[in-house]
Design a protein around this motif. Sequence first.
Motif, PDB file in Angstrom:
ATOM      1  N   GLU A  31       0.855  -1.197   0.000  1.00 57.81           N
ATOM      2  CA  GLU A  31       0.000   0.000   0.000  1.00 57.81           C
ATOM      3  C   GLU A  31       0.880   1.233   0.000  1.00 57.81           C
ATOM      4  O   GLU A  31       2.059   1.168   0.355  1.00 57.81           O
ATOM      5  N   SER A  32       0.281   2.361  -0.354  1.00 57.78           N
ATOM      6  CA  SER A  32       0.974   3.641  -0.195  1.00 57.78           C
ATOM      7  C   SER A  32      -0.057   4.682   0.206  1.00 57.78           C
ATOM      8  O   SER A  32      -1.260   4.409   0.214  1.00 57.78           O
ATOM      9  N   TRP A  33       0.409   5.858   0.553  1.00 60.44           N
ATOM     10  CA  TRP A  33      -0.491   6.885   1.065  1.00 60.44           C
ATOM     11  C   TRP A  33      -0.001   8.253   0.598  1.00 60.44           C
ATOM     12  O   TRP A  33       1.158   8.447   0.243  1.00 60.44           O
ATOM     13  N   GLY A  34      -0.939   9.180   0.609  1.00 61.26           N
ATOM     14  CA  GLY A  34      -0.604  10.573   0.319  1.00 61.26           C
ATOM     15  C   GLY A  34      -1.104  11.416   1.476  1.00 61.26           C
ATOM     16  O   GLY A  34      -2.116  11.071   2.114  1.00 61.26           O
ATOM     17  N   ALA A  35      -0.403  12.487   1.793  1.00 55.65           N
ATOM     18  CA  ALA A  35      -0.793  13.327   2.930  1.00 55.65           C
ATOM     19  C   ALA A  35      -0.608  14.799   2.572  1.00 55.65           C
ATOM     20  O   ALA A  35       0.173  15.145   1.684  1.00 55.65           O
ATOM     21  N   ARG A  36      -1.356  15.636   3.266  1.00 54.28           N
ATOM     22  CA  ARG A  36      -1.294  17.086   3.056  1.00 54.28           C
ATOM     23  C   ARG A  36      -1.138  17.782   4.387  1.00 54.28           C
ATOM     24  O   ARG A  36      -1.675  17.314   5.412  1.00 54.28           O
ATOM     25  N   LEU A  37      -0.457  18.893   4.353  1.00 58.93           N
ATOM     26  CA  LEU A  37      -0.332  19.749   5.534  1.00 58.93           C
ATOM     27  C   LEU A  37      -0.721  21.165   5.132  1.00 58.93           C
ATOM     28  O   LEU A  37      -0.215  21.702   4.135  1.00 58.93           O
ATOM     29  N   THR A  38      -1.648  21.730   5.878  1.00 57.78           N
ATOM     30  CA  THR A  38      -2.017  23.132   5.681  1.00 57.78           C
ATOM     31  C   THR A  38      -1.415  23.941   6.820  1.00 57.78           C
ATOM     32  O   THR A  38      -1.557  23.573   7.994  1.00 57.78           O
ATOM     33  N   VAL A  39      -0.728  25.003   6.458  1.00 58.96           N
ATOM     34  CA  VAL A  39      -0.045  25.816   7.475  1.00 58.96           C
ATOM     35  C   VAL A  39      -1.064  26.543   8.345  1.00 58.96           C
ATOM     36  O   VAL A  39      -1.977  27.201   7.846  1.00 58.96           O
ATOM     37  N   THR A  40      -0.911  26.359   9.653  1.00 59.11           N
ATOM     38  CA  THR A  40      -1.716  27.079  10.649  1.00 59.11           C
ATOM     39  C   THR A  40      -0.745  27.504  11.753  1.00 59.11           C
ATOM     40  O   THR A  40       0.383  26.983  11.826  1.00 59.11           O
ATOM     41  N   PRO A  41      -1.162  28.390  12.634  1.00 58.90           N
ATOM     42  CA  PRO A  41      -0.281  28.755  13.753  1.00 58.90           C
ATOM     43  C   PRO A  41       0.123  27.533  14.585  1.00 58.90           C
ATOM     44  O   PRO A  41       1.263  27.424  15.024  1.00 58.90           O
ATOM     45  N   GLU A  42      -0.799  26.584  14.758  1.00 58.07           N
ATOM     46  CA  GLU A  42      -0.485  25.386  15.552  1.00 58.07           C
ATOM     47  C   GLU A  42       0.575  24.532  14.841  1.00 58.07           C
ATOM     48  O   GLU A  42       1.484  23.993  15.475  1.00 58.07           O
ATOM     49  N   VAL A  43       0.428  24.414  13.520  1.00 62.20           N
ATOM     50  CA  VAL A  43       1.408  23.648  12.744  1.00 62.20           C
ATOM     51  C   VAL A  43       2.784  24.291  12.876  1.00 62.20           C
ATOM     52  O   VAL A  43       3.794  23.617  13.114  1.00 62.20           O
ATOM     53  N   LEU A  44       2.832  25.607  12.746  1.00 60.06           N
ATOM     54  CA  LEU A  44       4.127  26.294  12.838  1.00 60.06           C
ATOM     55  C   LEU A  44       4.740  26.110  14.225  1.00 60.06           C
ATOM     56  O   LEU A  44       5.957  25.905  14.352  1.00 60.06           O
ATOM     57  N   ALA A  45       3.902  26.133  15.252  1.00 54.44           N
ATOM     58  CA  ALA A  45       4.415  25.930  16.617  1.00 54.44           C
ATOM     59  C   ALA A  45       5.007  24.522  16.751  1.00 54.44           C
ATOM     60  O   ALA A  45       6.069  24.332  17.356  1.00 54.44           O
ATOM     61  N   GLY A  46       4.336  23.526  16.168  1.00 53.46           N
ATOM     62  CA  GLY A  46       4.842  22.155  16.218  1.00 53.46           C
ATOM     63  C   GLY A  46       6.155  22.017  15.460  1.00 53.46           C
ATOM     64  O   GLY A  46       7.067  21.306  15.897  1.00 53.46           O
ATOM     65  N   CYS A  47       6.248  22.689  14.332  1.00 55.94           N
ATOM     66  CA  CYS A  47       7.492  22.651  13.545  1.00 55.94           C
ATOM     67  C   CYS A  47       8.628  23.286  14.333  1.00 55.94           C
ATOM     68  O   CYS A  47       9.746  22.764  14.379  1.00 55.94           O
ATOM     69  N   ARG A  48       8.332  24.414  14.977  1.00 58.84           N
ATOM     70  CA  ARG A  48       9.350  25.101  15.783  1.00 58.84           C
ATOM     71  C   ARG A  48       9.827  24.185  16.922  1.00 58.84           C
ATOM     72  O   ARG A  48      11.016  24.081  17.205  1.00 58.84           O
ATOM     73  N   ALA A  49       8.891  23.508  17.539  1.00 59.43           N
ATOM     74  CA  ALA A  49       9.253  22.617  18.655  1.00 59.43           C
ATOM     75  C   ALA A  49      10.156  21.480  18.163  1.00 59.43           C
ATOM     76  O   ALA A  49      11.122  21.106  18.844  1.00 59.43           O
ATOM     77  N   ALA A  50       9.852  20.941  16.979  1.00 60.84           N
ATOM     78  CA  ALA A  50      10.665  19.837  16.440  1.00 60.84           C
ATOM     79  C   ALA A  50      12.083  20.321  16.132  1.00 60.84           C
ATOM     80  O   ALA A  50      13.068  19.629  16.420  1.00 60.84           O
ATOM     81  N   VAL A  51      12.184  21.503  15.555  1.00 64.06           N
ATOM     82  CA  VAL A  51      13.508  22.060  15.234  1.00 64.06           C
ATOM     83  C   VAL A  51      14.265  22.366  16.525  1.00 64.06           C
ATOM     84  O   VAL A  51      15.453  22.025  16.666  1.00 64.06           O
ATOM     85  N   ASP A  52      13.576  22.971  17.487  1.00 64.78           N
ATOM     86  CA  ASP A  52      14.234  23.321  18.753  1.00 64.78           C
ATOM     87  C   ASP A  52      14.748  22.079  19.478  1.00 64.78           C
ATOM     88  O   ASP A  52      15.824  22.092  20.069  1.00 64.78           O
ATOM     89  N   ALA A  53      13.964  20.999  19.429  1.00 65.54           N
ATOM     90  CA  ALA A  53      14.384  19.770  20.115  1.00 65.54           C
ATOM     91  C   ALA A  53      15.680  19.242  19.511  1.00 65.54           C
ATOM     92  O   ALA A  53      16.596  18.823  20.231  1.00 65.54           O
ATOM     93  N   ALA A  54      15.774  19.254  18.174  1.00 60.17           N
ATOM     94  CA  ALA A  54      17.001  18.766  17.532  1.00 60.17           C
ATOM     95  C   ALA A  54      18.174  19.687  17.850  1.00 60.17           C
ATOM     96  O   ALA A  54      19.297  19.221  18.076  1.00 60.17           O
ATOM     97  N   ARG A  55      17.906  20.972  17.879  1.00 61.86           N
ATOM     98  CA  ARG A  55      18.990  21.924  18.208  1.00 61.86           C
ATOM     99  C   ARG A  55      19.461  21.710  19.643  1.00 61.86           C
ATOM    100  O   ARG A  55      20.661  21.695  19.912  1.00 61.86           O
ATOM    101  N   SER A  56      18.525  21.502  20.549  1.00 67.28           N
ATOM    102  CA  SER A  56      18.907  21.278  21.953  1.00 67.28           C
ATOM    103  C   SER A  56      19.727  20.000  22.090  1.00 67.28           C
ATOM    104  O   SER A  56      20.542  19.867  23.003  1.00 67.28           O
ATOM    105  N   ALA A  57      19.463  19.046  21.199  1.00 72.02           N
ATOM    106  CA  ALA A  57      20.193  17.774  21.257  1.00 72.02           C
ATOM    107  C   ALA A  57      21.541  17.867  20.542  1.00 72.02           C
ATOM    108  O   ALA A  57      22.268  16.872  20.467  1.00 72.02           O
TER     109      ALA A  57
END
Length: 210
Positions: A31-57
């Motif tokens: 099987e395979s899948w397709g996905a979409r992401l629509t930019v929202t303030p919550e999405v941007l906050a989650g992206c920032r958190a993911a980047v910050d976590a890698a930077r902290s590590a």
Amino acid sequence: MTTNQNAVRVLRSDDPEAARLLDLGARVESESWGARLTVTPEVLAGCRAAVDAARSAGWAVRALAPEEAAALVALDTTAAADYPVTAATTHDVPDAAGLATALAAGERWAFGAFAADGRLDAATVLYPERDRVDIDLTVTRAAARRRGLATAVKGAAVLALADAGHTLFGTGGAGDNVASRRANEALGYVVTERWLHLRVRSADRAGAAD
Ligand SMILES: CC(C)(COP(=O)(O)OP(=O)(O)OC[C@H]1O[C@@H](n2cnc3c(N)ncnc32)[C@H](O)[C@@H]1OP(=O)(O)O)[C@@H](O)C(=O)NCCC(=O)NCCS
């Protein structure tokens, strides 16, 4: 989209033709899948958190310059055998010169996570599609997996490209690629379609019952 490859038909899971073939005895090979992401303030906050976590590590997460294409290709080469191959998902390691040219021309964007010694440990490459930005590839060095780096580089891409005005992102992958799907879902990608790769017997293809 419908393809026929070695008697494997790739059909959306909600396509009536898929139901017909399954009824006739076709087997779901993968099987395979397709996905979409629509930019929202919550999405941007989650992206920032993911980047910050890698930077902290300890990783530097940033856009790649065209002259860093060779490092990305070297990394992708080490992982080429790890990409799941299905009737709808294959992977070709990009050509370094071509990628450098595409990055310089703005036809591709790349983001990476660099270890303290400068080694590129994860990267993602994206390209503009008609109505969205699509992901070309994402790869993490085997020794650095499961530390949030794929999520971080994908997050960095969304942050930078949203800043440049892009609001819709797309991606997809093999059903078996749980890591890829979860990295995307962690950032807010939503699976919008599933594709069945149906192994069809010749009698089924002809539309005849057994
Ligand atoms: C897919 C890939 C890029 C993931 O990289 P990664 O840096 O290990 O991913 P992350 O650490 O950001 O993990 C993302 C999520 O997947 C989960 N995950 C990672 N590896 C996993 C595995 N083998 N099985 C199940 N879940 C896994 C993580 O736990 C995390 O989920 P969580 O947020 O719910 O905890 C990496 O496995 C890889 O390079 N694979 C080969 C190339 C490939 O398949 N690329 C994707 C297709 S373009």
